[in-house]
Write an enzyme that holds these catalytic residues in place. Structure first.
Site, PDB file in Angstrom:
ATOM      1  N   LYS A 163       0.859  -1.187   0.000  1.00 55.95           N
ATOM      2  CA  LYS A 163       0.000   0.000   0.000  1.00 55.95           C
ATOM      3  C   LYS A 163       0.894   1.236   0.000  1.00 55.95           C
ATOM      4  O   LYS A 163       1.922   1.257   0.704  1.00 55.95           O
ATOM      5  CB  LYS A 163      -0.897  -0.024   1.237  1.00 55.95           C
ATOM      6  CG  LYS A 163      -1.924   1.114   1.285  1.00 55.95           C
ATOM      7  CD  LYS A 163      -2.873   0.984   2.479  1.00 55.95           C
ATOM      8  CE  LYS A 163      -3.901   2.106   2.507  1.00 55.95           C
ATOM      9  NZ  LYS A 163      -4.849   1.981   3.635  1.00 55.95           N
ATOM     10  N   SER A 197      -9.888   2.223   2.723  1.00 55.32           N
ATOM     11  CA  SER A 197      -8.963   2.982   1.892  1.00 55.32           C
ATOM     12  C   SER A 197      -7.936   2.125   1.167  1.00 55.32           C
ATOM     13  O   SER A 197      -7.316   2.589   0.220  1.00 55.32           O
ATOM     14  CB  SER A 197      -8.214   3.994   2.765  1.00 55.32           C
ATOM     15  OG  SER A 197      -7.352   3.309   3.676  1.00 55.32           O
ATOM     16  N   SER A 246     -10.315  -0.086   6.904  1.00 46.88           N
ATOM     17  CA  SER A 246      -9.678   0.032   5.585  1.00 46.88           C
ATOM     18  C   SER A 246      -9.040  -1.243   5.048  1.00 46.88           C
ATOM     19  O   SER A 246      -8.622  -1.283   3.894  1.00 46.88           O
ATOM     20  CB  SER A 246      -8.633   1.146   5.594  1.00 46.88           C
ATOM     21  OG  SER A 246      -9.289   2.389   5.597  1.00 46.88           O
TER      22      SER A 246
END
Lengths: 481, 473
Positions: free
Chosen positions: B65, B140, B164
């Site tokens: 990420k 997210s 998330s």
């Protein structure tokens, strides 16, 4: 109308740790810009603070030194504001729960004119740990401002007093005492030029007798005791004049300009930031156990208060003398070494506070640079004590030592300062004097005490100052009776 | 397969890179790729394997990420503010993967500064859900989610502040775990809300998540909130039978707001657990309803402060023209941050302001403790808690962008575990109208190994986690 000034201090002391309070970057002063700025100092994305326990130990030392409560649990908070030298956009400080709570220091306020010296207790409200900001550098690059983050993250202990001081002299005495204390316990190098010890002074005035505090203005960042005195005196006058002219004081932060000797408002309360303090979620609450305190206490030197009491009890020094001798680590060490080298305590105290201090002051030297060391001073005092030389002669020896000569006995011999203690020789001199001054003898016998002193003077003169005055007195008294 | 040398890490990495080249343009899962770097790591991994020094993740291509700083990689956090930022250091998580010789396959797309539940707040464009490209992957960690679902990586990392990892795992149909707060170091992970942020694995199966946890978890002295615990083997309990497991079902998780078809899938998953020997207990988490308001006070408060460092002074976006310092700050931040980030900075600044702090921030902290207490009470009666991970399946892009509150409600079932600091995971449990549904498993503090066991046993009797979206085979 009689006015009273009320003063409280906030002092930022830079702690003597090798590394920063929340990172491993060096805290050494004077390095090339940004060479001591690690990723934490620059506040790169993703970095986190880790508390330097050495900074905590410094805070504990201070707390112990001022008999303060040391919080078993204190909390780091974020103080949020934008400034280019504040890389994270917040300063990590302590807000609601500081590590050091209420304590007190005793200060010696020196005599001024007819007002005698006195002692006073100044209460400490709190002391908290926080990180320093970086520095803006103007003019290094044409048309731009630079930022040096070497200082960002340097540990500070902010020490806050109650509004206990009532004159510039008291404020300066407190600041000096604190300055000595933090050096004494080894938590701050005390270097005011490099910003290791910076004072913010809150000043307000009120009518004498009132118990309500006036509106205060805060004089920021004073880094010399002289400027502090001037700034407070100016600010006090300004506030009194403003009020007497029917004006009001607005709460404000002011700066002192050493060139003009005036204070000038930097920002008013309305312009003040809302710092939006909240507990820093990156740091756990700071815990200080009894064991932590005990460990730190074991490393602490004997404190000035304790030494002062010991000097009074062991050496019979007056409270004022003992306080003066324990006003700084250097002075105390010098005194203690002089006594350890064989000098008697009382004369040693008198000489250290008298001749030595006077010379240093006159030449603007510190004790470290004193040409006369404690061993030499002790040798000198021993020669007074064993009647080898008189006090007067000792002054000459001291003078010679100060000017670079090394050996007390050699100086005495070279200058012929050894005093005459042979009673036969002194008797002979006195007989000569009595014979040569019959008028004085008559006067003395007629009851004029002054004539006796004149005869002593004649005898000393005849001995070229070498006769032991005590013996001269004694023999003369015998002969005249 | 790598260790039996059926395929080399270089070949595996090349395969994934080829799939990325083919599918990423339509899915937009990756923000940054660096073929040369990835292949160099793969080559080094092959050497380790050849030398017999491999561990389970050696040579495995992992998508990171873009919230983790990785040395010499762009690290944008999905923001224009950091669009040109190249990290000069490695996050702890990156270091851990490097240490076992895993391959960094690239940096994945995400909601800007991890603020969002649909990946639509990214400066680099939305991510498409591989199950239906009209729909969002959740957020997210949307890029990592889409990459795992579309098999554009072997596994990925994510971070979870309010859901998330778990909500996108639910929406994209794979396994994702948010560990107990403090188990994975946050060092080098760009902060959104420090007291809630926690990194975790996103992978096909619970077993893969366990292998990832073995690499990611562990004490790090650079993070003061990292917990100094003994190293665990998260795979140790995978094979344990579930006989006698007490599964708590919080009634608040099955109340109004839950999509009926999602509820049905969850019910079926619970039935499967009964078959595995689990005992079902009804429990209550009475303060669940307060978790969203509490979260939207605390997370923005911390974020408003965490994001202050993006001021245009030292790195990141700086406006081209400005008159003075204040103008530079204002314009740089106005240009560098997107609307959702600005909204949260404003909320956070407001709730911390003098006069409002007690009513908002302090009150929220008090309720946060009550929410945590709810779980302490519940775990007296059960071993794990189960329920939906998200109230609905993947929604259409654009559907909720103009309604922040509707978007915030996506995390209704996940946020309370962040507030309590508990571990939570989502595992594929079936489909509703062709879209994946995730079952959430919440464990007690440090109970990750048991949760992985609970998920793994379910995956031994179901194949939901093996289903792949069409068109990407």
């Amino acid at each position: 109308m009689e006015w009273e000034v009320v003063i409280g201090l906030e002092t930022h002391t830079q702690l003597k740790t090798n590394t920063k309070i929340f990172s491993g970057a060096s805290t050494a002063f004077g390095a090339e810009p940004n060479t001591q700025a690690c990723e934490v100092s620059i506040a790169l994305p993703g970095v986190l603070p880790v508390l330097n326990r050495e900074a905590v130990n410094c805070a504990i030392k201070f707390g112990l030194a001022v008999n303060a409560e040391i919080a078993p649990r204190s909390v780091f908070a974020r103080k949020n504001y934008f400034y280019p030298d504040l890389p994270k956009g917040y300063q990590i400080s302590q807000y609601e729960l500081p590590v050091v709570g209420k304590g007190a220091v005793t200060i010696q306020v020196p005599a001024v004119g007819k007002n005698p010296a006195y002692e006073k207790v100044v209460n400490i409200t709190r002391a908290h740990l926080e990180e320093d900001a970086g520095k803006s550098v103007h003019g290094a690059v044409e048309g731009m401002s630079g930022i040096d983050l070497n200082r960002a993250g340097t540990p500070l202990l902010e020490i806050v007093t109650e509004p206990d001081m009532r004159s510039a002299a008291e404020a300066v005495a407190y600041a000096k005492k604190l300055h000595e204390l933090v050096q004494w316990i080894g938590i701050c190098d005390g270097n005011m030029q490099e910003g290791s010890f910076r004072c913010d002074v809150n000043v307000s005035v009120r009518k004498k007798g009132s118990d309500k505090l006036g509106t205060r203005r805060e004089i920021k960042n004073l880094n010399s005791f002289k400027f502090m005195q001037q700034a407070i005196e100016y600010e006090t006058r300004w506030q009194i004049e403003t009020l007497e002219d029917g004006g009001t004081i607005q709460q404000a932060t002011v700066l002192f300009n050493p060139d003009t000797g005036e204070t000038r408002s930097m920002r008013s309360k309305e312009e003040a930031n809302d710092y939006r303090y909240f507990p820093d979620p990156d740091l756990l609450p700071l815990e200080v156990t009894e064991a932590d305190k005990a460990r730190v206490k074991a490393q602490m030197p004997e404190l000035p208060e304790a030494m002062k009491a010991r000097f009074e009890a062991d050496f019979g020094l007056t409270s004022y003398d003992a306080a003066t001798l324990t006003a700084s680590r250097e002075l105390t060490d010098y005194f203690v070494q002089t006594v350890s080298a064989g000098a008697e305590a009382k004369p040693a105290a008198n000489w250290v506070m008298g001749a030595v201090s006077a010379k240093l002051n006159a030449e603007e030297k510190s004790l470290a640079d004193s040409p006369v060391n404690p061993n030499q001073l002790a040798s000198l005092l021993k020669r007074i004590a064993d009647n080898t030389i008189s006090n007067n002669a000792a002054k000459q020896v001291f003078e010679a030592l100060w000017n670079g000569e090394k050996d007390v006995d050699a100086i005495i011999a070279a200058k012929g300062l050894k005093q005459e203690s042979d009673s036969g020789a002194i008797e002979a001199i006195i007989d000569e004097v009595l014979k040569a001054n019959p008028a004085m003898v008559e006067e003395f016998k007629a009851g004029k005490e002054k004539a006796f002193n004149a005869l002593v003077g004649q005898a000393m003169k005849a001995s070229k100052g070498k006769a032991n005055p005590a013996q001269v007195n004694e023999i003369l008294k015998k002969k005249l009776s | 397969m790598l260790q039996t040398k059926k395929i080399s890490s270089v070949e595996l990495t090349q395969t994934f890179l080829a799939r990325i080249a083919q599918h990423n343009p339509s899915i937009n899962a990756y923000i940054a790729l660096d073929e040369a770097k990835s292949l160099a790591q793969a080559k080094a991994a092959d050497a380790l394997i050849a030398a017999g020094k491999a561990s389970p993740l050696t040579g495995i291509p992992i998508a990171q990420k873009d919230i983790f700083c990785a040395k010499d990689w762009p690290t944008t956090c999905g923001s224009k503010m950091l669009a040109n930022f190249v990290a000069p250091y490695d996050a702890h998580v990156i270091t851990q993967f490097d240490a076992v010789g895993a391959v960094n396959l690239g940096k994945t797309n995400m909601d800007e500064f991890a603020m969002g539940s649909s990946n639509e707040t990214s400066y680099f464009g939305g991510v498409k859900n591989p199950w239906d490209v009209e729909r969002v992957p959740g957020g997210s960690s949307g890029g990592s989610a889409a990459a795992v679902a579309a098999r554009l990586c072997a596994a990925a990392t994510g971070t979870d502040t309010g859901g998330s990892i778990r909500q996108p795992a639910s929406l994209c149909g794979f396994s994702g775990l948010k560990p107990t707060y403090g188990v994975v170091s946050r060092y080098g992970m760009i902060a959104f809300a420090s007291s809630l942020d926690q990194a975790g694995p996103m992978a096909k199966s619970a077993e893969d998540c366990a292998l990832m946890m073995n690499v990611m978890a562990g004490f790090d002295e650079r993070d003061s909130t990292s917990l100094n615990r003994e190293k665990e083997d998260y795979t140790r309990d995978l094979a344990k039978p579930l006989q006698g497991l007490r599964v708590g079902l919080p009634k608040e998780f099955f109340a109004e707001g839950l999509d009926a078809s999602v509820g049905k899938v969850i019910d079926e998953a619970i039935a499967a657990y009964k078959k595995l020997g689990a005992e079902i207990v009804e429990i209550s988490l009475p303060n669940t309803g307060l978790s969203i308001p509490v979260y939207y006070v605390l997370a923005p408060a911390e974020a408003s402060s965490n994001l202050s460092r993006y001021d245009g002074v030292r790195y990141g976006h700086r406006t081209a023209e400005y008159t003075d310092l204040m103008d530079m700050y204002c314009k740089s931040r106005a240009e560098g941050f997107g609307a959702e980030v600005k909204r949260r900075i404003l909320i956070g600044t407001y709730v911390l302001s003098a006069g409002y702090y007690d009513a908002y921030y302090l009150k929220a902290q008090q309720i946060r403790r009550l929410i945590a207490q709810d779980f302490v009470e519940a775990f007296k009666h059960c071993d794990v808690i189960m329920g939906p991970a998200a109230p609905s399946t993947a929604f259409k892009a654009g559907e909720k962008v103009d309604d922040p509150v509707a978007m915030y409600l996506q995390d209704i079932y996940t946020i309370s575990t962040n507030l309590a600091g508990l571990p939570g995971m989502s595992v594929p449990a079936g489909f509703s109208n062709g879209l994946p549904v995730g079952l959430q498993i919440i464990g007690n503090y440090f109970d990750e190994a048991r949760m992985l066991n609970v998920a793994h046993q379910y995956q031994q009797v179901t194949d939901w986690h093996l289903k792949m979206p069409q068109g990407i085979e």
